[in-house]
Design a protein around this motif. Structure first.
Motif, PDB file in Angstrom:
ATOM      1  N   UNK A 204      33.161 -27.566  32.797  1.00  0.00           N
ATOM      2  CA  UNK A 204      32.000 -27.764  33.661  1.00  0.00           C
ATOM      3  C   UNK A 204      32.132 -27.008  34.974  1.00  0.00           C
ATOM      4  N   UNK A 205      33.342 -26.826  35.472  1.00  0.00           N
ATOM      5  CA  UNK A 205      33.510 -26.124  36.739  1.00  0.00           C
ATOM      6  C   UNK A 205      33.164 -24.642  36.594  1.00  0.00           C
ATOM      7  N   UNK A 206      33.612 -24.028  35.489  1.00  0.00           N
ATOM      8  CA  UNK A 206      33.351 -22.604  35.274  1.00  0.00           C
ATOM      9  C   UNK A 206      32.080 -22.347  34.479  1.00  0.00           C
ATOM     10  N   UNK A 258      37.651 -29.490  34.120  1.00  0.00           N
ATOM     11  CA  UNK A 258      37.308 -29.018  35.465  1.00  0.00           C
ATOM     12  C   UNK A 258      38.291 -27.958  35.953  1.00  0.00           C
ATOM     13  N   UNK A 259      39.033 -27.339  35.068  1.00  0.00           N
ATOM     14  CA  UNK A 259      40.073 -26.391  35.448  1.00  0.00           C
ATOM     15  C   UNK A 259      39.471 -25.129  36.048  1.00  0.00           C
ATOM     16  N   UNK A 260      40.089 -24.645  37.135  1.00  0.00           N
ATOM     17  CA  UNK A 260      39.656 -23.364  37.697  1.00  0.00           C
ATOM     18  C   UNK A 260      40.522 -22.207  37.221  1.00  0.00           C
ATOM     19  N   UNK A 261      41.648 -22.510  36.560  1.00  0.00           N
ATOM     20  CA  UNK A 261      42.524 -21.473  36.010  1.00  0.00           C
ATOM     21  C   UNK A 261      42.914 -21.846  34.574  1.00  0.00           C
ATOM     22  N   UNK A 262      41.975 -21.763  33.627  1.00  0.00           N
ATOM     23  CA  UNK A 262      42.320 -22.134  32.241  1.00  0.00           C
ATOM     24  C   UNK A 262      43.486 -21.303  31.723  1.00  0.00           C
ATOM     25  N   UNK A 263      44.299 -21.940  30.871  1.00  0.00           N
ATOM     26  CA  UNK A 263      45.487 -21.270  30.361  1.00  0.00           C
ATOM     27  C   UNK A 263      45.253 -20.569  29.048  1.00  0.00           C
ATOM     28  N   UNK A 264      46.357 -20.147  28.436  1.00  0.00           N
ATOM     29  CA  UNK A 264      46.326 -19.443  27.158  1.00  0.00           C
ATOM     30  C   UNK A 264      47.430 -19.973  26.252  1.00  0.00           C
ATOM     31  N   UNK A 265      47.207 -19.816  24.966  1.00  0.00           N
ATOM     32  CA  UNK A 265      48.232 -20.104  23.965  1.00  0.00           C
ATOM     33  C   UNK A 265      48.213 -18.936  22.990  1.00  0.00           C
ATOM     34  N   UNK A 266      48.977 -17.910  23.311  1.00  0.00           N
ATOM     35  CA  UNK A 266      48.945 -16.661  22.573  1.00  0.00           C
ATOM     36  C   UNK A 266      50.218 -16.458  21.764  1.00  0.00           C
ATOM     37  N   UNK A 267      50.058 -15.820  20.627  1.00  0.00           N
ATOM     38  CA  UNK A 267      51.215 -15.425  19.825  1.00  0.00           C
ATOM     39  C   UNK A 267      50.884 -14.129  19.104  1.00  0.00           C
ATOM     40  N   UNK A 268      51.713 -13.129  19.321  1.00  0.00           N
ATOM     41  CA  UNK A 268      51.607 -11.877  18.584  1.00  0.00           C
ATOM     42  C   UNK A 268      52.907 -11.680  17.825  1.00  0.00           C
ATOM     43  N   UNK A 269      52.808 -11.667  16.512  1.00  0.00           N
ATOM     44  CA  UNK A 269      54.006 -11.589  15.670  1.00  0.00           C
ATOM     45  C   UNK A 269      53.876 -10.447  14.679  1.00  0.00           C
ATOM     46  N   UNK A 270      54.978  -9.748  14.485  1.00  0.00           N
ATOM     47  CA  UNK A 270      55.108  -8.774  13.409  1.00  0.00           C
ATOM     48  C   UNK A 270      56.357  -9.130  12.615  1.00  0.00           C
ATOM     49  N   UNK A 271      56.285  -8.943  11.317  1.00  0.00           N
ATOM     50  CA  UNK A 271      57.422  -9.319  10.475  1.00  0.00           C
ATOM     51  C   UNK A 271      57.489  -8.420   9.255  1.00  0.00           C
ATOM     52  N   UNK A 272      58.693  -8.247   8.762  1.00  0.00           N
ATOM     53  CA  UNK A 272      58.953  -7.480   7.549  1.00  0.00           C
ATOM     54  C   UNK A 272      59.976  -8.232   6.720  1.00  0.00           C
ATOM     55  N   UNK A 303      47.066 -28.768  37.454  1.00  0.00           N
ATOM     56  CA  UNK A 303      46.312 -29.831  38.137  1.00  0.00           C
ATOM     57  C   UNK A 303      45.024 -30.193  37.413  1.00  0.00           C
ATOM     58  N   UNK A 304      44.635 -29.435  36.374  1.00  0.00           N
ATOM     59  CA  UNK A 304      43.442 -29.692  35.563  1.00  0.00           C
ATOM     60  C   UNK A 304      42.163 -29.772  36.412  1.00  0.00           C
ATOM     61  N   UNK A 305      42.147 -29.119  37.561  1.00  0.00           N
ATOM     62  CA  UNK A 305      40.993 -29.275  38.453  1.00  0.00           C
ATOM     63  C   UNK A 305      40.813 -28.014  39.281  1.00  0.00           C
ATOM     64  N   UNK A 306      40.071 -28.120  40.365  1.00  0.00           N
ATOM     65  CA  UNK A 306      39.736 -26.967  41.183  1.00  0.00           C
ATOM     66  C   UNK A 306      39.972 -27.298  42.654  1.00  0.00           C
TER      67      UNK A 306
END
Length: 700
Positions: A204-206, A258-272, A303-306
């Motif tokens: 809602x904040x963003x 109400x977060x003003x700086x939402x985070x990320x959950x990223x994963x980049x994987x390569x495999x053989x 802080x989950x807020x702004x």
């Protein structure tokens, strides 16, 4: 939901005549040393097939694991990254290195602790082995193993495209091609998928509805070279790019943040992965080599807020973990054949050696650190293992296995903490298998699993940051932790009933945990009223986990198929006082619901039309061992209406059709709302709401 609905598939089944039933297809478990029929494997295992995956419109492991009794997963991430089997398993990872209790293997590559890799496009089947796999896989499989096997190359040319459209701006598209490059000699398979969804959170904040989005790309290529009548080389290359958001917790415990700086959950994987199999005169040989590199980012608005939400009380903080893991493994197995069985041809055997090397670098950026934090965690694991399957009598067999593992670790960080604990560990199994008659088997056995020891680097680095004697005493209790061992006693029955139309699998188990490793977190309040958390692992003296697992699959008629899966679980701490001084003896362990069930029915309506109904649910369970917040019990309803004819397949699907609120992660030991002056209250992460969509597939 009405409790009678849970029993609907069973009630319907009891009214159907078995006279018109069709036999079930045989299912092979490939995670064992040799491919083994599910009904002849003397341990508790669930197998989720490609058909089940498609019927549930499943994109990730989290969408299907409720089908397996006594299997749970934890949120706190965009995807279920951490799993629990029979109440044992990790629930999160922050600064500390992780020793996984549940192994995750994807086409032979070890992704333990990196569950985002568990995407399901073009997956042939998922195998969930419950109980310690001390002989098969070692320290990363204290309580069980999840083995993901993707579809293999085929000798006949084929091409298929598929796609999904759903609510929350969800869509996916995928293509699979397979066939011979050289007829009967060199085969290929390529699978590519894009998956997108805005997620189920509104910020809602963003003024955005995609801060908890899912943006996932997977590419897989396979080659199978049939070099001769007795040798095969399989090569698998894999790429995953999960660029997901993480904005899951609300101060108001809603789906509105109400977060003003939402985070990320990223994963980049390569495999053989390379797998060479050769049949020789004296024995069969299998050699595997894997290489994998994973770059991850886990970050969130603490802080989950702004700024401005509560002047005079608020704080603003952002936490980011950039973790790179490179791993390599090599394994050599020798397997007996017709000419090399022992004891007069009554004993098959396997012997082998194994190496796993992990190199993990962490870069943490955090508002309250004077400077960025860096650490390196290197692990080298060497193992030797063997197993013998001996026929003692016509209907009686003895299975014995042993694995000895040397695990060397080397940890260092920018706080001048350095440690190199090493340990020799061992696991094994002894199982008796009795064949009552064709299609009926009883088994009973003992297996031992283990989990490595270590140090709590974050605790060691914080010792000089506090002057309060009480806090220092708490820290001193949890500077290091010992290895954990687990003894699993299990008896079971597997068999075919009703002229082969019903498969029934039943297991009862008792698990005795010694020096049980428990994830905890010390909660320390800063001067500005914000809270800092010092995560650590400690040892409870003992713990017990015991229960029952039932799986029934019935092809009642040519048109009607039914299943019922049920898990019952009791867990308890013994002689355990946590770092805060609270005695948890006698309390249930975290993420260990007392019951789990899944039941369903598929009915072919004729003319290519069908309907499938699924019900699943869990009992309430504690989110953590350091507070009393529990996830309420829940029941979910899923439905699929489809049409399949020739090369076409289309369907309407819906999950959680009653739009029930349920939760996959929770915190209950701190306050984070400055509007309430940081009063302690619960905070909950919601599971998937009602979702629905349309699916189509065309095969050329």
């Amino acid at each position: 939901m009405n409790n009678y609905l849970r029993l609907l598939p069973v009630a319907v089944a009891c009214t159907v005549s078995a006279a018109t039933a069709a036999e079930l297809e045989e299912i092979l478990v490939t995670a064992e040393f040799r491919p083994t029929s599910l009904l002849q494997q003397p341990t508790s295992t669930s197998v989720v097939t490609q058909e089940d995956i498609r019927q549930r419109a499943a994109q990730h492991l989290e969408d299907i694991l409720n089908l397996a009794p006594n299997v749970n997963f934890a949120g706190g991430t965009s995807r279920a990254r951490f799993f629990q089997i029979r109440g044992i398993g990790e629930r999160s990872q922050y600064q500390e290195p992780l020793n996984a209790s549940i192994g995750l293997i994807v086409d032979g590559v070890d992704f333990s602790g990196l569950g985002t890799a568990g995407t399901l496009f073009d997956v042939e089947q998922v195998e969930v082995l419950r109980g310690p796999q001390g002989t098969l896989h070692g320290a990363n499989a204290l309580a069980g193993l999840i083995n993901v096997r993707t579809a293999a190359p085929e000798n006949e040319p084929a091409l298929a495209v598929e796609g999904t459209l759903g609510n929350y701006n969800t869509w996916s598209t995928g293509i699979v091609g397979t066939g011979p490059l050289v007829k009967d000699s060199l085969l290929y398979r390529v699978a590519v998928q894009e998956y997108r969804s805005d997620g189920y959170i509104e910020n809602d904040y963003l003024s955005r509805d995609d801060t908890n989005r899912r943006d996932e790309t997977s590419v897989r290529g396979k080659l199978r070279w049939l070099t001769s009548d007795s040798a095969t080389l399989d090569i698998t290359a894999f790429y995953l790019d999960a660029d997901n958001g993480f904005d899951a917790f609300s101060l108001d415990n809603t789906r509105h943040t109400l977060s003003d700086q939402p985070g990320h959950d990223r994963q980049e994987s390569t495999a053989l992965a390379l797998d060479w199999q050769q049949s020789l005169n004296a024995f069969d040989l299998e050699a595997t080599l894997t290489l994998a590199a994973s770059d991850t980012e886990y970050s969130y608005d603490e802080d989950w807020s702004f700024v401005g939400i509560a002047p005079g009380w608020e704080y603003s903080s952002f936490d980011q973990y950039l973790r790179d893991r490179d791993s390599s493994s090599a394994q050599l197995r020798l397997l007996s054949n017709d000419s090399s069985r022992l004891l007069g041809g009554r004993s098959d055997w396997v012997a082998g050696v194994y190496y796993l090397g992990d190199r993990e670098d962490l870069h943490r950026r955090y508002t309250y650190l004077d400077g960025d934090f860096y650490s390196r965690y290197d692990t080298d694991t060497y193992a030797a293992f063997g197993q013998m399957d001996t026929r003692l009598a016509e209907n009686l067999s003895l299975l014995t296995g042993l694995r000895v593992e040397r695990r060397n670790t080397d940890y260092s960080d920018s706080n001048a903490v350095a440690s190199d604990p090493g340990k020799t560990l061992w696991g094994g199994r002894v199982t008796l298998e009795y064949t009552v008659s064709d299609g009926h088997m009883l088994y009973g056995g003992l297996s031992r699993g283990y989990r490595a020891n270590g140090v709590n680097a974050g605790i060691l680095a914080s010792m000089e940051a506090f002057e309060d004697p009480a806090i220092i005493t708490q820290l001193e209790r949890v500077q290091t932790f010992d290895e954990e061992s687990l003894l699993n006693y299990e008896v079971g029955y597997k068999g075919l009933l009703l002229d082969g139309s019903m498969s029934l699998r039943l297991a009862a188990f008792y698990m005795d945990r010694r020096d049980q490793q428990v994830k905890g977190s010390l909660v320390i309040q800063r001067e500005d009223n914000s809270t800092t958390f010092l995560d650590h692992v400690s040892n409870a003296a003992e713990g017990t986990n015991y229960g029952l697992e039932l799986e029934m699959d019935w092809r009642a008629t040519e048109s009607l198929s039914l299943y019922t899966h049920l898990g019952l679980l009791e867990t308890e701490f013994k002689d355990y006082v946590n770092a805060s001084g609270t005695d948890l003896s006698g309390r249930e362990q975290a993420h260990a619901p007392g019951y789990q069930y899944a039941a369903g029915a598929r009915y072919d309506l004729g003319g290519g039309f069908y309907a499938r109904l699924d019900l699943e649910g869990k009992d309430d369970f504690y989110f953590s061992d350091r507070h009393d917040l529990q996830a309420p019990a829940f029941d979910l309803l899923h439905l699929r209406l489809g049409y399949a004819s020739g090369n076409w397949s289309v369907a309407l699907w819906g999950r959680n059709l009653t739009d029930e609120d349920y939760f996959v992660r929770g915190f209950g030991s701190f306050g984070n709302d400055p509007r309430k002056e940081y009063v302690t209250e619960p905070y909950l992460q919601y599971g998937e709401p009602r979702t629905f969509g349309v699916y189509g597939r065309y095969s050329f």
